[in-house]
Each structure stands twice: as C-alpha cells, then as structure tokens.
Write a protein that holds these residues in place. Structure first.
Motif, PDB file in Angstrom:
ATOM      1  N   HIS A 174      -4.538   9.947   0.255  1.00 41.63           N
ATOM      2  CA  HIS A 174      -5.287   8.826  -0.309  1.00 41.63           C
ATOM      3  C   HIS A 174      -4.388   7.600  -0.271  1.00 41.63           C
ATOM      4  O   HIS A 174      -3.173   7.725  -0.445  1.00 41.63           O
ATOM      5  CB  HIS A 174      -5.702   9.125  -1.754  1.00 41.63           C
ATOM      6  CG  HIS A 174      -7.057   9.745  -1.855  1.00 41.63           C
ATOM      7  ND1 HIS A 174      -7.767   9.817  -3.022  1.00 41.63           N
ATOM      8  CD2 HIS A 174      -7.845  10.325  -0.913  1.00 41.63           C
ATOM      9  CE1 HIS A 174      -8.939  10.421  -2.805  1.00 41.63           C
ATOM     10  NE2 HIS A 174      -9.004  10.747  -1.530  1.00 41.63           N
ATOM     11  N   VAL A 175      -4.999   6.491  -0.038  1.00 43.60           N
ATOM     12  CA  VAL A 175      -4.249   5.243   0.000  1.00 43.60           C
ATOM     13  C   VAL A 175      -4.407   4.542  -1.343  1.00 43.60           C
ATOM     14  O   VAL A 175      -5.512   4.492  -1.889  1.00 43.60           O
ATOM     15  CB  VAL A 175      -4.780   4.328   1.129  1.00 43.60           C
ATOM     16  CG1 VAL A 175      -4.048   2.997   1.136  1.00 43.60           C
ATOM     17  CG2 VAL A 175      -4.622   5.015   2.480  1.00 43.60           C
ATOM     18  N   SER A 226       0.831  -1.200   0.000  1.00 45.06           N
ATOM     19  CA  SER A 226       0.000   0.000   0.000  1.00 45.06           C
ATOM     20  C   SER A 226       0.867   1.251   0.000  1.00 45.06           C
ATOM     21  O   SER A 226       1.956   1.277   0.554  1.00 45.06           O
ATOM     22  CB  SER A 226      -0.891  -0.003   1.239  1.00 45.06           C
ATOM     23  OG  SER A 226      -0.108  -0.239   2.381  1.00 45.06           O
ATOM     24  N   LYS A 227       0.352   2.284  -0.624  1.00 50.01           N
ATOM     25  CA  LYS A 227       1.048   3.560  -0.660  1.00 50.01           C
ATOM     26  C   LYS A 227       0.091   4.630  -0.171  1.00 50.01           C
ATOM     27  O   LYS A 227      -1.111   4.581  -0.437  1.00 50.01           O
ATOM     28  CB  LYS A 227       1.446   3.901  -2.097  1.00 50.01           C
ATOM     29  CG  LYS A 227       2.772   3.347  -2.541  1.00 50.01           C
ATOM     30  CD  LYS A 227       3.105   3.947  -3.903  1.00 50.01           C
ATOM     31  CE  LYS A 227       4.306   3.228  -4.503  1.00 50.01           C
ATOM     32  NZ  LYS A 227       4.460   3.622  -5.911  1.00 50.01           N
ATOM     33  N   VAL A 228       0.628   5.611   0.518  1.00 48.03           N
ATOM     34  CA  VAL A 228      -0.196   6.730   0.954  1.00 48.03           C
ATOM     35  C   VAL A 228       0.363   7.978   0.287  1.00 48.03           C
ATOM     36  O   VAL A 228       1.544   8.272   0.424  1.00 48.03           O
ATOM     37  CB  VAL A 228      -0.172   6.882   2.491  1.00 48.03           C
ATOM     38  CG1 VAL A 228      -1.095   8.010   2.914  1.00 48.03           C
ATOM     39  CG2 VAL A 228      -0.576   5.577   3.154  1.00 48.03           C
ATOM     40  N   VAL A 229      -0.470   8.661  -0.457  1.00 47.75           N
ATOM     41  CA  VAL A 229       0.000   9.835  -1.183  1.00 47.75           C
ATOM     42  C   VAL A 229      -0.892  11.042  -0.882  1.00 47.75           C
ATOM     43  O   VAL A 229      -2.022  10.898  -0.422  1.00 47.75           O
ATOM     44  CB  VAL A 229      -0.017   9.587  -2.709  1.00 47.75           C
ATOM     45  CG1 VAL A 229       0.921   8.464  -3.088  1.00 47.75           C
ATOM     46  CG2 VAL A 229      -1.443   9.284  -3.183  1.00 47.75           C
ATOM     47  N   GLU A 271     -13.307   8.763   3.439  1.00 45.07           N
ATOM     48  CA  GLU A 271     -13.243   9.263   4.821  1.00 45.07           C
ATOM     49  C   GLU A 271     -12.214  10.371   4.957  1.00 45.07           C
ATOM     50  O   GLU A 271     -12.439  11.375   5.638  1.00 45.07           O
ATOM     51  CB  GLU A 271     -12.916   8.120   5.797  1.00 45.07           C
ATOM     52  CG  GLU A 271     -13.976   7.054   5.903  1.00 45.07           C
ATOM     53  CD  GLU A 271     -15.359   7.641   6.053  1.00 45.07           C
ATOM     54  OE1 GLU A 271     -15.524   8.589   6.860  1.00 45.07           O
ATOM     55  OE2 GLU A 271     -16.279   7.177   5.351  1.00 45.07           O
ATOM     56  N   PHE A 272     -11.070  10.190   4.321  1.00 45.21           N
ATOM     57  CA  PHE A 272     -10.049  11.242   4.357  1.00 45.21           C
ATOM     58  C   PHE A 272     -10.597  12.521   3.709  1.00 45.21           C
ATOM     59  O   PHE A 272     -10.364  13.628   4.196  1.00 45.21           O
ATOM     60  CB  PHE A 272      -8.782  10.791   3.621  1.00 45.21           C
ATOM     61  CG  PHE A 272      -8.031   9.684   4.303  1.00 45.21           C
ATOM     62  CD1 PHE A 272      -7.822   9.703   5.679  1.00 45.21           C
ATOM     63  CD2 PHE A 272      -7.517   8.615   3.574  1.00 45.21           C
ATOM     64  CE1 PHE A 272      -7.126   8.683   6.305  1.00 45.21           C
ATOM     65  CE2 PHE A 272      -6.816   7.594   4.191  1.00 45.21           C
ATOM     66  CZ  PHE A 272      -6.620   7.625   5.566  1.00 45.21           C
ATOM     67  N   ASP A 273     -11.308  12.345   2.599  1.00 45.46           N
ATOM     68  CA  ASP A 273     -11.892  13.514   1.913  1.00 45.46           C
ATOM     69  C   ASP A 273     -12.880  14.235   2.827  1.00 45.46           C
ATOM     70  O   ASP A 273     -12.882  15.457   2.923  1.00 45.46           O
ATOM     71  CB  ASP A 273     -12.630  13.070   0.633  1.00 45.46           C
ATOM     72  CG  ASP A 273     -11.658  12.619  -0.450  1.00 45.46           C
ATOM     73  OD1 ASP A 273     -10.464  12.952  -0.352  1.00 45.46           O
ATOM     74  OD2 ASP A 273     -12.111  11.921  -1.389  1.00 45.46           O
ATOM     75  N   LYS A 274     -13.704  13.446   3.501  1.00 45.16           N
ATOM     76  CA  LYS A 274     -14.722  14.045   4.381  1.00 45.16           C
ATOM     77  C   LYS A 274     -14.062  14.815   5.512  1.00 45.16           C
ATOM     78  O   LYS A 274     -14.511  15.891   5.904  1.00 45.16           O
ATOM     79  CB  LYS A 274     -15.622  12.949   4.971  1.00 45.16           C
ATOM     80  CG  LYS A 274     -16.733  12.506   4.066  1.00 45.16           C
ATOM     81  CD  LYS A 274     -17.615  11.514   4.813  1.00 45.16           C
ATOM     82  CE  LYS A 274     -18.654  10.883   3.915  1.00 45.16           C
ATOM     83  NZ  LYS A 274     -19.358   9.798   4.603  1.00 45.16           N
TER      84      LYS A 274
END
Lengths: 156, 284
Positions: B105-106, B86-89, B121-124
C-alpha cells in the motif's frame, strides 16, 4: 498435440536415434553427444513449434543433421592452417561394420539410406527432413543403393 | 537382391546396436530440469494471462489525481501534486501452504482518494492471485503441488516519479514469472499508460517496433521466429521508466521468446523517440 515438456521427454527417450544420426557424421562419442545436446537446446527455443509429434520428429532429425554438418564445418574452419591430424579420437564404434560398409557413400547418400532403412522413413518424409525434392531423394537413393550393393558384395 | 536385403538387415541390426553413452542421458535430464524450472506449462499460461489481463484492465482507466495540497496545486495552475514523501509498505501478507503473497500500500501520496484508488488496485491484484491459488489447491486435492510467491519492489522513487513493480512467480510443476509495473508521474498525479509517456496523438508504436525488431534480428535464435514471432508492441504494453529516465518495454515470459529466457526487457534509446516525447516528460 504434445505439451511442451513432452517434446523434451521425447528427445531423452529417443536419444539413441539422434545420437546415431549425429555419430554418422562426427564419428566420435563426445562430439555426437555435443550435437544432440545442441539439438535439445535448439528445441528449447522452438518448443512451441514442436507440439505436433510428427512435425517434431521431422524437425529433430533435420536439426540433428544440420547441427552435425555445422559442427564439421566449424571444426574444419578451426583446423585450417594447423598440421593435419585426426578429427577427434576414433572410438569403439568405428569397429562396427555398419559405418565401414556405409563409408563409400557421401554424407547425403548415407543419410538417405539411414533414414530409409534404419529409421523406416518414406521418401516423402526424407524429403521433408532433408529439404530436398522427393525425386532428388529417390535419385540419390537408387544411386546409393547401387554403390552399397557393390560394397556389400565386396565384403561378402 | 536377396544378398543386398540380407546385407541391409544386418546393417540395420548393427546400427540399432549403437547406444548413446550413459553420460548423454544425464546431460539431457539436467537440461530438462532447467527447462522445467523455467518453462511455463500449458495450464499456467491462461492463469498468468488472466492475472495480467485483470491487472491491465483494472489500471487502464485510472488517473490518479493528487490534491493534498490544494493551495499549492492552485498556485501551480491547478496541476495536482503527489507528495514526494510517499511511502510504500506491506499492507497485507498472505501465507498459506506454499503461498507467500505480499500486498503493498502506498501512503503519503497526499490525496487520500488517489491513495485509496491505487491501493485498491494492489488489493485486487493480490486477491486475484490468492483466489486462483486457493482454487488450484482445492482442485489438486490432498497433494497440492502449487507454490505462489508475489511481492513488490519500489524501483524508482524520486521527486518526479514513483515506480512499483509487482513480481509474481507461480510454480505448478514448472514456473511462470510475471512482472507488472506501476509508473506514477508525481507532477501530474497520473498512473501512466504507455501512451501517456509520449506527446498526445503521436505514433510511438512504429519507432519502438522498429527498434525491437532490430534487436531481435541481431540474435534471432533467442526469440520465437514462427508462431508467436514478435510483430508489434501492444498500445498498452507493460513498461517502466528506469532511474536513468529510459523507457523499458517488458514482455511476459514465453510471449516472444522461449520460456526459459524469462521476462524479456528492451531499453529503448531515447534518441529514437526524442521527437515524440513531451518536453517535461519523465523519459529523457
């Protein structure tokens, strides 16, 4: 009710009152400033409890007195076993007659007199500040006034 | 009696003639400025709590199931697997005035649905912060004095766990910092709630409360002792599992200790909860 930062402004604006009370115990400038700073630090930790202005004032005086007593106790403890010497250099305030006149009184009696006459606190308020029964406060006060009267007459 | 009254009046005059040295004012002003940098002011509290509650509610019901590798999942008795790569950017970077809000975002989780759900969820989370910032700026008129900074950090990313923390600092005169943690168990594909860390049906609140109370009692001056005194963790208390597999409980600024102490963390020794941990859990 005051917001949290108002209480801190109160300490700054009224720093002379807390400084004088601390000074009456520790008797030198640096130590009295340290005590007031310590009181401000404690107020940080209890800031939410101090939003009521009346309670805050009672609290600040009580903590100033207790912090001063703790300071003297710690100083005494640290000096145990050392050769006797002055507890901090006396400064110019010692020249002020107020502390000479109050000198015959013990700490508790002097504080009650100061709170009643200099800070205009009634016995009920003094009882809250000092954590003593109102009647005890009155008894100590009247006994202190007798001593103080003799002292004032002697000085006159 | 007239003599004593005169004497007392004179004493009062002398007493009030004593003034603190100038130095004291400087010392106290310095302390006040430290406090102002750290303290949460009244209006901000509801703001932060709104954001925290929003995030909390948003994530509570979500279970992330990864099924990227259907055949592998099936082979492993239908246990869904989240990809270990997984990557988180930074997906979105909002900059406006004194706001700098980064939204992660993952990618590479494997299951697109899972990924989308988490990223939503991150967007919210960011949307809520941006909306509040824009509302604050509007309310403050021509001279807005609000600054918001929100970013993320990947705390742990190994074969079994992905933990991301969202760090948000809002400054409106004073500042408030919030850390919100997302812990994903890659073996089960679950975004973990605190209860998921323990065996189903066990009482994890009691031993944790006992431990935290004990720690607070060691240094009671550092915590609230009257109003807002610590009584219990919430069943869905903010938490993370650190890289050593230890459970860390997180308390918002000014929730159980003075605001200037910042976000408070307690690392729970595993031996006090070992009896209620699952054998193959992330905490060890």
């Amino acid at each position: 009710m005051e917001s949290d930062d108002r209480i801190f402004r109160r300490i700054i604006d009224q720093r002379d009152r807390f400084y004088r009370m601390a000074y009456s115990y520790v008797r030198n400038e640096q130590d009295a400033m340290d005590v007031v700073q310590e009181v401000a630090c404690k107020a940080f930790k209890h800031i939410k409890e101090l939003r009521d202005p009346e309670y805050a004032e009672t609290w600040l005086f009580r903590v100033t007195i207790n912090t001063s007593i703790d300071f003297l106790r710690k100083q005494k403890h640290e000096q145990a076993g050392l050769p006797e010497h002055d507890n901090g250099a006396p400064d110019s305030y010692d020249k002020l007659a107020v502390f000479d006149t109050l000198r015959p009184l013990d700490d508790t009696s002097r504080t009650i007199v100061v709170l009643h006459h200099m800070e205009d606190k009634n016995f009920e308020q003094i009882s809250c500040i000092m954590g003593k029964n109102v009647n005890t406060v009155k008894t100590i006060y009247y006994r202190a006034m007798k001593t103080l009267k003799e002292q004032i007459e002697k000085e006159a | 009696m007239a003599d004593i009254q005169t004497g007392l009046d004179k004493l009062k005059e002398q007493y009030e003639g004593i003034h603190a040295p100038q130095e004291l004012e400087g010392r106290l002003i310095e302390m006040e400025s430290v406090y102002k940098r750290k303290a949460r002011f009244a209006g901000l509290k509801s703001w932060g709590e709104r954001a925290a509650v929003f995030v909390c509610c948003a994530v509570a019901g979500i279970t992330l199931i990864s099924n990227i590798n259907a055949s592998a999942a099936e082979a492993m008795q239908k246990i869904p697997i989240i990809g270990a790569v997984s990557k988180v950017v930074t997906f979105r970077s909002y900059k406006s005035g004194d706001a700098d809000i980064k939204t992660p975002h993952v990618t590479g989780l494997g299951d697109k649905k899972t990924e989308q759900k988490l990223n939503k969820e991150f967007d919210k989370y960011s949307d809520a912060i941006i909306a509040q910032y824009e509302a604050d700026v509007k309310d403050m008129g021509s001279d807005p004095h609000v600054a918001v900074s929100s970013s993320y950090k990947v705390l742990v990313d190994n074969s079994s766990q992905l933990t991301i923390v969202m760090n948000t600092v809002v400054a409106k005169g004073d500042s408030m910092e919030t850390d919100w943690y997302y812990n994903i168990d890659k073996k089960t594909g679950k975004l973990l709630k605190l209860s998921d860390v323990f065996r189903s049906g066990t009482d994890y609140i009691k031993p944790i409360n006992a431990y935290i109370s004990g720690e607070i009692n060691k240094n009671p001056d550092d915590y609230f002792m009257e109003d807002d005194k610590f009584t219990s963790i919430a069943s869905d208390q903010n938490f993370y599992i650190n890289k050593d597999g230890k459970l860390v409980l997180v308390f918002d600024e000014a929730s159980i200790a003075p605001a200037y102490k910042g976000v408070i963390e307690f690392t729970v020794p595993t031996d006090i909860i070992s009896g209620i941990l699952p054998e193959d859990g992330l905490v060890h």
